[in-house]
Design an enzyme around this catalytic site. Sequence first.
Site, PDB file in Angstrom:
ATOM      1  N   LYS A  12       0.972  -1.328   0.077  1.00 40.31           N
ATOM      2  CA  LYS A  12       0.001  -0.127   0.031  1.00 40.31           C
ATOM      3  C   LYS A  12       0.946   1.268  -0.153  1.00 40.31           C
ATOM      4  O   LYS A  12       2.069   1.040   0.255  1.00 40.31           O
ATOM      5  CB  LYS A  12      -0.954  -0.031   1.303  1.00 40.31           C
ATOM      6  CG  LYS A  12      -2.001  -1.090   1.106  1.00 40.31           C
ATOM      7  CD  LYS A  12      -2.989  -0.972   2.333  1.00 40.31           C
ATOM      8  CE  LYS A  12      -3.987  -2.140   2.171  1.00 40.31           C
ATOM      9  NZ  LYS A  12      -5.099  -1.886   3.283  1.00 40.31           N
ATOM     10  N   TYR A  52     -12.503  -2.004  -3.945  1.00 39.84           N
ATOM     11  CA  TYR A  52     -13.025  -2.248  -2.552  1.00 39.84           C
ATOM     12  C   TYR A  52     -14.582  -2.002  -2.398  1.00 39.84           C
ATOM     13  O   TYR A  52     -14.893  -1.724  -1.465  1.00 39.84           O
ATOM     14  CB  TYR A  52     -12.408  -1.181  -1.704  1.00 39.84           C
ATOM     15  CG  TYR A  52     -10.902  -1.738  -1.123  1.00 39.84           C
ATOM     16  CD1 TYR A  52     -10.791  -2.567  -0.339  1.00 39.84           C
ATOM     17  CD2 TYR A  52      -9.875  -0.788  -1.369  1.00 39.84           C
ATOM     18  CE1 TYR A  52      -9.647  -3.119   0.039  1.00 39.84           C
ATOM     19  CE2 TYR A  52      -8.567  -1.056  -0.949  1.00 39.84           C
ATOM     20  CZ  TYR A  52      -8.488  -2.215  -0.199  1.00 39.84           C
ATOM     21  OH  TYR A  52      -7.251  -2.510   0.409  1.00 39.84           O
ATOM     22  N   ASN A 115      -2.121   0.262   6.801  1.00 40.20           N
ATOM     23  CA  ASN A 115      -1.641  -1.046   7.341  1.00 40.20           C
ATOM     24  C   ASN A 115      -0.795  -1.638   6.238  1.00 40.20           C
ATOM     25  O   ASN A 115      -0.740  -3.008   6.625  1.00 40.20           O
ATOM     26  CB  ASN A 115      -2.973  -1.766   7.917  1.00 40.20           C
ATOM     27  CG  ASN A 115      -3.850  -2.480   6.590  1.00 40.20           C
ATOM     28  OD1 ASN A 115      -3.627  -1.882   5.730  1.00 40.20           O
ATOM     29  ND2 ASN A 115      -4.794  -3.188   6.917  1.00 40.20           N
ATOM     30  N   HIS A 118      -2.109  -5.336   1.574  1.00 43.96           N
ATOM     31  CA  HIS A 118      -3.648  -6.031   1.290  1.00 43.96           C
ATOM     32  C   HIS A 118      -3.220  -7.344   0.855  1.00 43.96           C
ATOM     33  O   HIS A 118      -2.271  -7.687   0.169  1.00 43.96           O
ATOM     34  CB  HIS A 118      -4.409  -5.306   0.312  1.00 43.96           C
ATOM     35  CG  HIS A 118      -5.569  -6.122  -0.122  1.00 43.96           C
ATOM     36  ND1 HIS A 118      -6.655  -6.140   0.621  1.00 43.96           N
ATOM     37  CD2 HIS A 118      -5.789  -6.854  -1.131  1.00 43.96           C
ATOM     38  CE1 HIS A 118      -7.591  -7.040   0.309  1.00 43.96           C
ATOM     39  NE2 HIS A 118      -7.192  -7.323  -1.085  1.00 43.96           N
ATOM     40  N   GLU A 129      -9.552 -10.051  -7.630  1.00 46.03           N
ATOM     41  CA  GLU A 129      -8.603  -8.949  -7.351  1.00 46.03           C
ATOM     42  C   GLU A 129      -7.383  -9.202  -8.175  1.00 46.03           C
ATOM     43  O   GLU A 129      -6.774  -8.334  -8.843  1.00 46.03           O
ATOM     44  CB  GLU A 129      -8.129  -9.255  -5.930  1.00 46.03           C
ATOM     45  CG  GLU A 129      -9.185  -8.931  -4.917  1.00 46.03           C
ATOM     46  CD  GLU A 129      -8.864  -8.855  -3.508  1.00 46.03           C
ATOM     47  OE1 GLU A 129      -7.827  -9.341  -2.979  1.00 46.03           O
ATOM     48  OE2 GLU A 129      -9.803  -8.365  -2.619  1.00 46.03           O
TER      49      GLU A 129
HETATM   50  P1  CMP Z   1      -7.358  -4.674   3.628  1.00 45.00           P
HETATM   51  O1  CMP Z   1      -6.827  -5.943   3.683  1.00 45.00           O
HETATM   52  O2  CMP Z   1      -6.706  -3.818   2.412  1.00 45.00           O
HETATM   53  O3  CMP Z   1      -9.080  -4.909   3.560  1.00 45.00           O
HETATM   54  C1  CMP Z   1      -9.742  -3.670   3.725  1.00 45.00           C
HETATM   55  C2  CMP Z   1      -9.223  -2.466   4.347  1.00 45.00           C
HETATM   56  O4  CMP Z   1     -10.247  -1.465   5.190  1.00 45.00           O
HETATM   57  C3  CMP Z   1      -8.143  -3.122   5.409  1.00 45.00           C
HETATM   58  O5  CMP Z   1      -7.051  -3.684   5.029  1.00 45.00           O
HETATM   59  C4  CMP Z   1      -8.023  -1.816   6.266  1.00 45.00           C
HETATM   60  O6  CMP Z   1      -6.983  -1.130   5.562  1.00 45.00           O
HETATM   61  C5  CMP Z   1      -9.380  -1.104   6.192  1.00 45.00           C
HETATM   62  N1  CMP Z   1     -10.096  -1.208   7.248  1.00 45.00           N
HETATM   63  C6  CMP Z   1     -10.761  -2.268   7.823  1.00 45.00           C
HETATM   64  N2  CMP Z   1     -11.302  -2.032   8.854  1.00 45.00           N
HETATM   65  C7  CMP Z   1     -11.202  -0.591   9.139  1.00 45.00           C
HETATM   66  C8  CMP Z   1     -11.717   0.129  10.203  1.00 45.00           C
HETATM   67  N3  CMP Z   1     -12.324  -0.288  11.311  1.00 45.00           N
HETATM   68  N4  CMP Z   1     -11.199   1.434   9.968  1.00 45.00           N
HETATM   69  C9  CMP Z   1     -10.509   1.752   9.166  1.00 45.00           C
HETATM   70  N5  CMP Z   1      -9.851   1.065   8.113  1.00 45.00           N
HETATM   71  C10 CMP Z   1     -10.532  -0.161   8.032  1.00 45.00           C
END
Ligand code: CMP
Length: 141
Positions: A12, A52, A115, A118, A129
């Site tokens: 990311k 998403y 984070n 993904h 995906e």
């Molecule tokens: P990812 O694995 O990319 O899948 C969906 C993304 O949404 C997740 O990682 C996080 O980056 C984001 N996400 C999921 N839950 C939350 C939350 N409670 N608040 C903010 N971002 C979230």
Amino acid sequence: MKTLQRTLTIIKPDAVRKKGIGDIIEQFEKQGFQILCLKMLEISKHQAEQFYAVHAGKPFYNSLTTFMSSGPIVALALEKENAIADLRKLMGATNPANAEEGTIRKKWATNIENNAIHGSDAEDTARFELSFFFAGYELAQ
Ligand code: CMP
């Protein structure tokens, strides 16, 4: 007989900005993932919303898609036995506060939104995906 599985991962924008690309790709290789194809690109807000779409309507959807379109990302098609589950284990918990030592998110993620990485969560999402980022000819091997 070995059953190989494919999954899609994205490094990311936060991890790209922190210069985590090399370290994260090294982890994939050390853990036995075959890199089938990779590309560095930027996606628009609209493209992030399509990717998403499953999260449309959730409170974090707008800021997630703004973040994912905020800078370059690296998309990779990975293959190994049990790739989907093994990648998710290597990534660590979505919220880095809960991520185990030795995981990519423990090392590179800042918070639940920024984070670092993904990974597809199931076979059907992996198919969607992978086809979102890669054309059939790019994965034909
Ligand atoms: P990812 O694995 O990319 O899948 C969906 C993304 O949404 C997740 O990682 C996080 O980056 C984001 N996400 C999921 N839950 C939350 C939350 N409670 N608040 C903010 N971002 C979230």
